[in-house]
Design a protein around this motif. Structure first.
Motif, PDB file in Angstrom:
ATOM      1  N   THR B 229      44.005  41.345  55.920  1.00 43.18           N
ATOM      2  CA  THR B 229      43.562  42.516  56.490  1.00 43.18           C
ATOM      3  C   THR B 229      44.463  43.927  55.966  1.00 43.18           C
ATOM      4  OG1 THR B 229      42.741  41.295  58.547  1.00 43.18           O
ATOM      5  CG2 THR B 229      43.072  43.865  58.764  1.00 43.18           C
ATOM      6  N   ILE B 230      43.989  45.068  55.870  1.00 40.17           N
ATOM      7  CA  ILE B 230      44.745  46.341  55.705  1.00 40.17           C
ATOM      8  C   ILE B 230      44.551  47.063  56.763  1.00 40.17           C
ATOM      9  CG2 ILE B 230      45.127  48.129  54.127  1.00 40.17           C
ATOM     10  CD1 ILE B 230      44.513  46.323  51.716  1.00 40.17           C
TER      11      ILE B 230
ATOM     12  N   GLU C 202      39.898  34.360  37.292  1.00 47.92           N
ATOM     13  CA  GLU C 202      39.570  35.796  37.110  1.00 47.92           C
ATOM     14  C   GLU C 202      39.182  36.224  38.339  1.00 47.92           C
ATOM     15  OE1 GLU C 202      40.456  37.729  34.514  1.00 47.92           O
ATOM     16  OE2 GLU C 202      40.977  35.787  33.298  1.00 47.92           O
ATOM     17  N   PRO C 203      39.915  37.497  38.989  1.00 49.31           N
ATOM     18  CA  PRO C 203      39.457  38.002  40.078  1.00 49.31           C
ATOM     19  C   PRO C 203      38.071  38.682  39.790  1.00 49.31           C
ATOM     20  CG  PRO C 203      41.745  38.866  39.676  1.00 49.31           C
ATOM     21  CD  PRO C 203      41.197  37.955  38.122  1.00 49.31           C
ATOM     22  N   VAL C 204      37.117  38.872  40.748  1.00 48.30           N
ATOM     23  CA  VAL C 204      35.782  39.343  40.875  1.00 48.30           C
ATOM     24  C   VAL C 204      35.851  40.416  41.544  1.00 48.30           C
ATOM     25  CG1 VAL C 204      34.716  37.279  39.705  1.00 48.30           C
ATOM     26  CG2 VAL C 204      34.632  37.745  42.243  1.00 48.30           C
ATOM     27  N   GLN C 205      36.659  40.665  42.438  1.00 43.85           N
ATOM     28  CA  GLN C 205      36.310  41.903  43.389  1.00 43.85           C
ATOM     29  C   GLN C 205      37.779  42.496  43.684  1.00 43.85           C
ATOM     30  OE1 GLN C 205      34.245  39.758  46.733  1.00 43.85           O
ATOM     31  NE2 GLN C 205      32.733  41.553  46.463  1.00 43.85           N
ATOM     32  N   VAL C 206      37.849  43.619  43.840  1.00 41.46           N
ATOM     33  CA  VAL C 206      39.137  44.461  44.017  1.00 41.46           C
ATOM     34  C   VAL C 206      38.865  45.526  45.109  1.00 41.46           C
ATOM     35  CG1 VAL C 206      40.974  45.811  42.891  1.00 41.46           C
ATOM     36  CG2 VAL C 206      39.572  44.245  41.437  1.00 41.46           C
ATOM     37  N   PHE C 207      39.788  45.259  45.978  1.00 40.15           N
ATOM     38  CA  PHE C 207      39.997  46.676  46.871  1.00 40.15           C
ATOM     39  C   PHE C 207      41.202  46.994  47.197  1.00 40.15           C
ATOM     40  CE2 PHE C 207      41.138  48.254  51.063  1.00 40.15           C
ATOM     41  CZ  PHE C 207      40.332  49.078  51.370  1.00 40.15           C
ATOM     42  N   ALA C 208      41.480  48.173  47.162  1.00 40.92           N
ATOM     43  CA  ALA C 208      42.820  48.936  46.861  1.00 40.92           C
ATOM     44  C   ALA C 208      42.907  50.113  47.896  1.00 40.92           C
ATOM     45  CB  ALA C 208      43.244  49.323  45.442  1.00 40.92           C
ATOM     46  N   ARG C 209      43.782  50.266  48.651  1.00 37.91           N
ATOM     47  CA  ARG C 209      44.253  51.390  49.442  1.00 37.91           C
ATOM     48  C   ARG C 209      45.525  52.153  48.867  1.00 37.91           C
ATOM     49  NH1 ARG C 209      41.926  54.592  53.680  1.00 37.91           N
ATOM     50  NH2 ARG C 209      43.993  55.772  54.461  1.00 37.91           N
ATOM     51  N   ASP C 225      51.920  56.824  45.328  1.00 37.46           N
ATOM     52  CA  ASP C 225      53.086  56.145  45.022  1.00 37.46           C
ATOM     53  C   ASP C 225      53.285  54.694  45.760  1.00 37.46           C
ATOM     54  OD1 ASP C 225      53.611  56.941  47.628  1.00 37.46           O
ATOM     55  OD2 ASP C 225      54.611  59.015  47.030  1.00 37.46           O
ATOM     56  N   THR C 226      52.184  54.569  46.635  1.00 41.59           N
ATOM     57  CA  THR C 226      52.096  53.262  47.533  1.00 41.59           C
ATOM     58  C   THR C 226      50.804  52.772  47.397  1.00 41.59           C
ATOM     59  OG1 THR C 226      53.940  54.595  48.962  1.00 41.59           O
ATOM     60  CG2 THR C 226      53.074  52.575  49.821  1.00 41.59           C
ATOM     61  N   ALA C 227      50.627  51.374  47.449  1.00 44.68           N
ATOM     62  CA  ALA C 227      49.179  50.905  47.254  1.00 44.68           C
ATOM     63  C   ALA C 227      49.187  49.458  47.930  1.00 44.68           C
ATOM     64  CB  ALA C 227      48.644  50.867  45.860  1.00 44.68           C
ATOM     65  N   ARG C 228      48.348  49.071  48.414  1.00 45.36           N
ATOM     66  CA  ARG C 228      48.013  47.732  48.736  1.00 45.36           C
ATOM     67  C   ARG C 228      46.746  47.247  48.260  1.00 45.36           C
ATOM     68  NH1 ARG C 228      52.555  48.710  49.871  1.00 45.36           N
ATOM     69  NH2 ARG C 228      53.704  48.268  51.411  1.00 45.36           N
ATOM     70  N   GLN C 337      39.232  55.239  45.579  1.00 45.75           N
ATOM     71  CA  GLN C 337      38.334  56.494  45.700  1.00 45.75           C
ATOM     72  C   GLN C 337      37.017  56.133  46.441  1.00 45.75           C
ATOM     73  OE1 GLN C 337      38.982  59.629  44.743  1.00 45.75           O
ATOM     74  NE2 GLN C 337      40.912  58.660  43.668  1.00 45.75           N
ATOM     75  N   SER C 338      36.628  54.915  46.287  1.00 50.63           N
ATOM     76  CA  SER C 338      35.347  54.519  47.193  1.00 50.63           C
ATOM     77  C   SER C 338      35.515  53.984  48.419  1.00 50.63           C
ATOM     78  CB  SER C 338      34.531  53.591  46.242  1.00 50.63           C
ATOM     79  OG  SER C 338      35.173  52.328  46.065  1.00 50.63           O
ATOM     80  N   GLY C 339      36.622  53.471  48.703  1.00 49.48           N
ATOM     81  CA  GLY C 339      36.790  52.933  50.088  1.00 49.48           C
ATOM     82  C   GLY C 339      36.090  51.530  50.327  1.00 49.48           C
ATOM     83  N   ARG C 340      35.747  50.928  49.151  1.00 54.19           N
ATOM     84  CA  ARG C 340      35.122  49.605  49.209  1.00 54.19           C
ATOM     85  C   ARG C 340      35.473  48.679  47.964  1.00 54.19           C
ATOM     86  NH1 ARG C 340      29.893  49.737  50.644  1.00 54.19           N
ATOM     87  NH2 ARG C 340      29.982  47.473  49.619  1.00 54.19           N
ATOM     88  N   MET C 341      35.017  47.415  48.123  1.00 55.32           N
ATOM     89  CA  MET C 341      35.533  46.537  46.928  1.00 55.32           C
ATOM     90  C   MET C 341      34.838  47.190  45.714  1.00 55.32           C
ATOM     91  SD  MET C 341      35.662  42.972  48.744  1.00 55.32           S
ATOM     92  CE  MET C 341      34.194  43.172  49.605  1.00 55.32           C
ATOM     93  N   GLU C 342      35.429  46.869  44.521  1.00 52.98           N
ATOM     94  CA  GLU C 342      34.911  47.188  43.169  1.00 52.98           C
ATOM     95  C   GLU C 342      34.901  45.895  42.308  1.00 52.98           C
ATOM     96  OE1 GLU C 342      33.326  49.855  42.198  1.00 52.98           O
ATOM     97  OE2 GLU C 342      33.705  51.149  44.119  1.00 52.98           O
ATOM     98  N   ALA C 343      34.161  45.735  41.267  1.00 50.80           N
ATOM     99  CA  ALA C 343      34.398  44.725  40.442  1.00 50.80           C
ATOM    100  C   ALA C 343      35.080  45.276  39.104  1.00 50.80           C
ATOM    101  CB  ALA C 343      32.765  44.109  40.028  1.00 50.80           C
TER     102      ALA C 343
END
Lengths: 344, 344, 344, 344
Positions: B229-230, C202-209, C225-228, C337-343
């Motif tokens: 969770t984030i 292989e990762p198939v989904q990516v979420f980043a904040r 400068d910071t990400a999770r 940018q999208s606030g959701r998971m991306e492939a």
């Protein structure tokens, strides 16, 4: 988890057998024993005796008990066990009296400072078949107790050597030293007990080198504040003890045991599990400074063992153990003078 | 050392103000609360209520107390505080009744599983000016409490991010899952409380990714057993939570806090401080498996805080805190479904 | 010990097969590669090419080599391997030229910043059957390499999750950010490579904040400068990556891997094994700040692996690996940018 | 980072002053010195001499050097420094010859096993003004070197005591013991050197207790395999040394220093920073077993220091240091026999 619940239920089920305990001495250590007695599921604090009546009343009130005098406590047939936490010079007399009254006894250390007195009392209690537990608290520490269990199970093969570090946080008042019996009888005696207990063998030779490095007033009082001791058993096993009245960083209590297949050690325990990392490096909290913090669990376990002693378990620490440790302390003192190995 | 003795004496001196406590619920957690109440110098266990009468009697006998029914306990004007350790569905009712009777209350978590019910009760208690402490035990853990104190003192500058690892040793029975409310409400809710408390800021966005990696039966029961969770606050601070129903190595309870000047972390606590070294490397004891072992000190401190609450200190954890953590849990569940960030 | 001596003799015996190496680039990293080549028993530094002639001469003189130009180096038939440590925009061209000349190539990362360019070059090298090792240094770190070996051997059962902490000691100059390609392509790309390598999936989904918490100038430059980041594979395995341009306490490089039977982790490495204990607690030295210190052994092992590649071992890191990590970096940027998971 | 780059440039700039080195002895330790010489920016390996010509050629080929005989090497005016890694009985002669030829010398330990021979040679070299570095490798270990720097800076106040643990992983062949000179001269001599260096004071009294606990064949060979030694300086500072021919868990190399304000220690270094946690607890990798692994960095730093010695820096370890450590070893042997303290 199921096992724990079962055990829990078993403990709770035994409420018909809650033993009444009398506490003699409502000072610092007595107060601690009182709380552990009150919390224990098979013990209840019935009465507290202390010449300082207010102190006795306060401890009693906190745990639904009564303040009484010693004679009343020992004369009460409902009392199963007596915990003696009064001044040292009363230990032998109260222990003998309580034993004579048929009570199980937990007597705070030191049993006595004089070897002949201690030995005579130990012999008499033995002849009486008395159930007396001496309060060498470190044997009840979970870390050291597990250490002993592991080496007994053969985790590192045959025991070859032990290294004990036992450094107090800060020296006691100089006044205290005059009556303490000196570094070896007052402080290192704990380590002599640990050495005997862990090696499961009696040291037959003792070499000790002492120094006064911390405070010249200690030397002026005829004592030393720093020592290194080597014990050897008949088989050649070696034990080194590092002793200091002042560490500068806390109550340093560590033991390493070397065997034919490896090494086991107990390290110090920091006050918290915190680590802080900044540009100057990592820092942890100080190790526990106060013996009552470091050995809080040991005191609780000591009381739990006393409950078992009341129920028939042989005491883990006997008056004879106190006598043996005292003999090693005296040999170490002689070695510092002679510059050579001495027999205990 | 002198300070401690003074403090000790001060505690002992206050025996006129030993508060009488009623315990509702004599099961596993109630038994533990009972021992801590009995040991505390300003509390005494007066009575125990439980429909299982034998259990109530056993707990009472162990600590010189009496077995009673709930109405008697709440109606007794000598009782200052009530500890509620009965089943969850009685928490709200007993809390409201005890508060109405003017008692201070320590209520075990969860306060309630339903957001509307919990929120309504919290509002009512607030309107009554009730003194209610919710038993989120982790806040009383010395490690986490010191962590919070240090970051509040600025030890690592401004807080930027937190990482919480909270993995149970082993999954609960599948039966339990059906009524648990699911991973987030049942288990991660503790971590949501810690996140709010440590960041001293409210999360405004929640992203969660769940998986069923441990046991397909969990998925069949409509739940997940693993989640990441984030949380993000309005200022952009980030909190990650690593959740698992099964670690395989114990009760993994760690927190790292990152700030503008460094990092502080609380690591796991091994059952002992032993290290064994043999030709295969070094081994330490397992970390504590059982939550009652890991948080033994926290439960004692929670009771000590409750003694302070009775004396007028505001409760550290309020019903409103329970409501806020529940709202985050519900947002996390929604995010697992939507694949995007959700607001609590 | 005998085995080691045998191996040593075997190494020494092979002196007829000492391979001549050409180094392109005599800057910071080139100088380091030069020393490792000179020290290696099966490699010798034959020549050094750099437009900065003095630098080339200095590095050559230190290791009994010659300064030459690139064309001479690539045209020399005695040269078996080429190490490319020149500016990034020359990597693809030099690699293709050296491969065309039949040399084995060790090319410093990044292979290229543009996905299409990198992919096209990787395909061409593949078609040529070229032996090209990309310098993702972390794979050669003994700690991370042993980590991978252990999890591949099943030490913790089936891999379920990974947590990577990769925080730089301090942010680079703001100027640098404009051309760096952004946090994910510039810095987190290493962690995407580690995630792929360790999970062996292989990762198939990516979420980043992402957030800009360290320096508003970073946001002004259009970067974070910071990400999770959370990665998920098709099977549901989860990888979290904690990224920061500034730790405040050193080069934080840690990885934890969670499996069905336990957990393995690689911690940070302090500059020394010293612990200092005083009345404020324990302190350790800072963790290594400089990537060349933390990964000194990795760079030596990378050169040793390159010697094996010359002798026919397949490269551990291929141009295709660089392409895959770059694709994940681009997906993470889109997710911020999208606030959701991306492939990817 | 800027500082490092500057320093780097400075090193590279000095290529006119790359010193030519002759290596005598192409065995295990000679091969290691060769690689460090080749990698060093201010040294180059010019020639290698060894009666085993193939070995000399192999080492030479790996680092662009030539195989020669000793006379040629010492007679070559371009050679600035000579590294002596030949058998012990040649050390004194080669050192004297190389010094007479005006070379700086790095001579492997032991300088000689006989006190009179070592002392005479040390005096002669001193009279010649020779620049001779004795290869006591531990002084160059970054951990121990930093330890000494910290205590010299006063990090723990005045030094009161030291505890050295130095346990070999496994005993050498019994054959070896006959010619080794015995436990103290062969092995503990390193620790006597560390004690002198760290305390910055000369021990004036030595007590040692030896035992044969590992293998009766050691006793049959007239030696001991386990010892505990106490050294005392004139001021009363105490040093304990724990010695064993076999640890069972690796090359145990630890030092603790106690001062008036705290304690500093250097712990063991595991082969990797991995920790594995499963239901049996935590495990780490073994500590490094092989002295060449544990002291790999120390050997490189020793060569770097030798480069400085060529440039005029006084050697950190002189022949006189070897003589003093040897005298302590002989006193320890006498104490084991006498059972009392002996003067060195």
């Amino acid at each position: 988890m199921r096992d724990r619940r079962e055990k829990n239920r078993a403990i709770v089920r035994g409420y018909h057998d809650v033993h009444a305990i009398a506490l003699i001495g409502a000072g610092r250590i007595g107060t601690i024993h009182a709380a552990h007695i009150a919390a224990h599921p098979r013990l209840r604090l019935a009465c507290v005796a202390d010449p300082a009546l207010e102190a006795a009343r306060a401890v009693a009130a906190a745990h639904s008990a009564h303040a009484v005098d010693v004679a009343t406590a020992l004369g009460d047939p409902t009392i199963a066990g007596v915990v003696i936490a009064s001044p040292t010079d009363t230990h032998v007399d109260y222990t003998l009296a309580a034993a004579a009254a048929g009570k199980a006894v937990l007597c705070e250390k030191p049993f006595d400072l004089d070897l002949a007195t201690a030995r005579a009392a130990a012999d008499r209690l033995d002849a009486m078949g008395a159930r007396v537990l001496i309060g060498f608290n470190r044997r009840f520490d979970v870390h050291f107790a597990t250490l002993r269990a592991r080496i007994a199970e053969g985790a590192i093969g045959a025991i070859e050597a032990i290294h004990i570090v036992s450094h107090d946080p800060a020296p006691p008042p100089i006044d205290y030293l005059a009556t303490s019996g000196g570094l070896f009888r007052d402080m290192v005696i704990h380590d002599f007990d640990m050495a005997r207990w862990l090696m499961a063998a009696e040291p037959v030779q003792v070499f000790a080198r002492g120094a006064c490095l911390i405070d010249p007033a200690v030397a002026a009082a005829g004592d030393i504040d720093t020592a290194r001791t080597i014990l050897a058993t008949a088989r050649g096993q070696l034990c080194t003890i590092s002793s200091s009245r002042r560490s500068g960083y806390g109550y340093d209590q560590r033991i390493e045991v070397y065997g034919s297949r490896g090494m086991i050690r107990v390290g110090n325990i920091a006050a918290t599990a915190l680590e802080t990392w900044t540009d100057t490096g990592g820092t942890t909290d100080p190790i526990q400074h106060f013996f009552l913090d470091r050995y809080a669990q040991a005191y609780a376990s000591e009381i739990a063992h006393f409950a078992d002693v009341i129920d028939g378990t042989p005491p883990l620490v006997t008056p004879a153990d106190g006598v043996a440790a005292l003999a090693l302390a005296l040999a170490a003192s002689r070695s510092v003078q002679s510059g050579r190995m001495e027999a205990p």
